[in-house]
Design a protein around this motif. Structure first.
Motif, PDB file in Angstrom:
ATOM      1  N   ILE A   5       0.843  -1.201   0.000  1.00 13.97           N
ATOM      2  CA  ILE A   5       0.000   0.000   0.000  1.00 13.97           C
ATOM      3  C   ILE A   5       0.876   1.248   0.000  1.00 13.97           C
ATOM      4  O   ILE A   5       0.515   2.278  -0.559  1.00 13.97           O
ATOM      5  N   GLU A   6       2.046   1.134   0.623  1.00 10.64           N
ATOM      6  CA  GLU A   6       2.973   2.263   0.647  1.00 10.64           C
ATOM      7  C   GLU A   6       3.345   2.684  -0.774  1.00 10.64           C
ATOM      8  O   GLU A   6       3.574   3.865  -1.042  1.00 10.64           O
ATOM      9  N   ASN A   7       3.417   1.707  -1.668  1.00 12.61           N
ATOM     10  CA  ASN A   7       3.802   1.994  -3.047  1.00 12.61           C
ATOM     11  C   ASN A   7       2.607   2.119  -3.977  1.00 12.61           C
ATOM     12  O   ASN A   7       2.773   2.253  -5.186  1.00 12.61           O
ATOM     13  N   LEU A   8       1.389   2.026  -3.411  1.00 13.86           N
ATOM     14  CA  LEU A   8       0.184   2.141  -4.226  1.00 13.86           C
ATOM     15  C   LEU A   8      -0.005   3.608  -4.608  1.00 13.86           C
ATOM     16  O   LEU A   8      -0.109   4.488  -3.752  1.00 13.86           O
ATOM     17  N   SER A   9      -0.038   3.876  -5.879  1.00 13.60           N
ATOM     18  CA  SER A   9      -0.100   5.246  -6.361  1.00 13.60           C
ATOM     19  C   SER A   9      -1.543   5.698  -6.546  1.00 13.60           C
ATOM     20  O   SER A   9      -2.328   5.050  -7.242  1.00 13.60           O
ATOM     21  N   PHE A  10      -1.899   6.811  -5.886  1.00  9.75           N
ATOM     22  CA  PHE A  10      -3.222   7.404  -6.055  1.00  9.75           C
ATOM     23  C   PHE A  10      -3.068   8.691  -6.864  1.00  9.75           C
ATOM     24  O   PHE A  10      -2.142   9.471  -6.626  1.00  9.75           O
ATOM     25  N   PRO A  11      -3.955   8.923  -7.831  1.00  8.81           N
ATOM     26  CA  PRO A  11      -3.867  10.153  -8.620  1.00  8.81           C
ATOM     27  C   PRO A  11      -3.898  11.390  -7.728  1.00  8.81           C
ATOM     28  O   PRO A  11      -4.572  11.402  -6.694  1.00  8.81           O
ATOM     29  N   GLU A  12      -3.166  12.399  -8.131  1.00 13.59           N
ATOM     30  CA  GLU A  12      -3.111  13.628  -7.336  1.00 13.59           C
ATOM     31  C   GLU A  12      -4.496  14.230  -7.140  1.00 13.59           C
ATOM     32  O   GLU A  12      -4.790  14.818  -6.099  1.00 13.59           O
ATOM     33  N   LYS A  13      -5.377  14.054  -8.143  1.00 14.01           N
ATOM     34  CA  LYS A  13      -6.722  14.617  -8.013  1.00 14.01           C
ATOM     35  C   LYS A  13      -7.510  13.935  -6.889  1.00 14.01           C
ATOM     36  O   LYS A  13      -8.408  14.531  -6.301  1.00 14.01           O
ATOM     37  N   VAL A  14      -7.155  12.674  -6.578  1.00 10.06           N
ATOM     38  CA  VAL A  14      -7.839  11.978  -5.487  1.00 10.06           C
ATOM     39  C   VAL A  14      -7.332  12.480  -4.141  1.00 10.06           C
ATOM     40  O   VAL A  14      -8.114  12.837  -3.256  1.00 10.06           O
ATOM     41  N   THR A  15      -6.019  12.491  -3.950  1.00 17.89           N
ATOM     42  CA  THR A  15      -5.472  12.975  -2.683  1.00 17.89           C
ATOM     43  C   THR A  15      -5.749  14.465  -2.500  1.00 17.89           C
ATOM     44  O   THR A  15      -5.961  14.926  -1.376  1.00 17.89           O
ATOM     45  N   GLY A  16      -5.781  15.201  -3.617  1.00 18.98           N
ATOM     46  CA  GLY A  16      -6.068  16.630  -3.539  1.00 18.98           C
ATOM     47  C   GLY A  16      -7.487  16.903  -3.088  1.00 18.98           C
ATOM     48  O   GLY A  16      -7.729  17.783  -2.254  1.00 18.98           O
TER      49      GLY A  16
END
Length: 280
Positions: free
Chosen positions: A132-143
């Motif tokens: 999960i540490e390396n699971l990439s979430f789009p910036e629009k999601v975290t934003g």
């Protein structure tokens, strides 16, 4: 003796082990006068303990969470299951407690049994939660999560981004989908802690087994996979929230879904996250 803890709600497994000394073995090998053997009764307690649901709702009061080594029983029920007299059941549990194989706490018309077992490190279904540490979430999601936590985005806007992200992996296996969903929730917990909590440690980038299991249970079992319910639950930990307003609201996660609320509180306590909010 080793076995795997089985959670029937999500078919995940946890290795567990018990240690028996000579005195305990000698006691368990003796047969009862009738019905199940002492060893059979001990195995029944172990098996049902590690398969039990993690929440218990008493006849009165709020539900509470059971640890992986606990089960709630009644002397009468055990007597019927084991074909023992009630006094035989009481004597057996007392002797087991003296041998250090369990502890017993009296509740209203029942008892909380805590078995002496050792849980071993084991990742659910072979999934490495550190990934999960390396699971990439789009910036629009975290934003959009940041904006929602700051009060600058609505539930609908955030749910839309969550669902868009989930739809990208709609053809993946159930376990993989659950893995990504828990990863998304855990990322939200980490962002939330930095904004809403009064104190928090250096929260790991990936959840451990307990954190993973709690998030999975809260979302799928307690909230039926509903992101709006998840956000309503999370919102109860927002700083400056009107506790009285939450208590009287027509949609109150503490009342509507106390198991989910208790589970999230347990996760924050496990992570060492503290809030000033009086209702948390």
């Amino acid at each position: 003796m080793t076995n795997r803890k089985i959670d029937s709600s999500n078919h995940k497994h946890q290795l567990w082990a018990v240690t028996l000394d000579r005195k305990a073995l000698e006691y368990l090998r003796d047969s009862a006068n009738k019905g199940i053997s002492r060893l059979g009764a001990y195995i029944w307690l172990l098996t049902n303990c590690v398969k039990t649901r993690t929440s218990f709702k008493p006849p009165y009061g709020q539900p509470f969470y059971l640890e992986p080594s606990q089960i709630v029983i009644s002397i009468t029920d055990l007597g019927q299951k084991w074909q023992w007299a009630r006094e035989t059941v009481r004597s057996f549990l007392s002797n087991m407690e003296s041998l250090g194989l369990l502890t017993k706490e009296q509740l209203d018309r029942c008892s909380l049994i805590t078995m002496k077992i050792e849980l071993c490190d084991f990742e659910p279904n072979g999934l490495d939660t550190e990934a999960i540490e390396n699971l990439s979430f789009p910036e629009k999601v975290t934003g959009i999560m940041d904006k929602w936590l700051d009060g600058d985005a609505t539930n609908a806007e955030l749910v839309e981004k969550f669902e868009d992200f989930a739809n990208r992996f709609s053809d993946t296996e159930d376990d993989e989908s659950s893995f990504r969903t828990v990863g998304l929730q855990y990322q939200m917990i980490r962002q939330l802690s930095h904004r809403w909590a009064t104190s928090f440690p250096d929260i790991p980038a990936s959840p451990d087994f307990l954190g993973y299991s709690l998030l999975e249970q809260i979302f799928y079992q307690c909230l039926s996979g509903d992101w709006n319910k998840w956000l309503s639950l999370v919102r109860t930990f927002s700083p400056g929230i009107d506790a009285e307003g939450i208590e009287t609201s027509s949609s109150n996660p503490r009342v509507d879904n106390p198991e989910a609320y208790a589970g999230l509180r347990k996760l924050f306590k496990h992570l060492g996250v503290s809030f000033t909010n009086p209702i948390s």
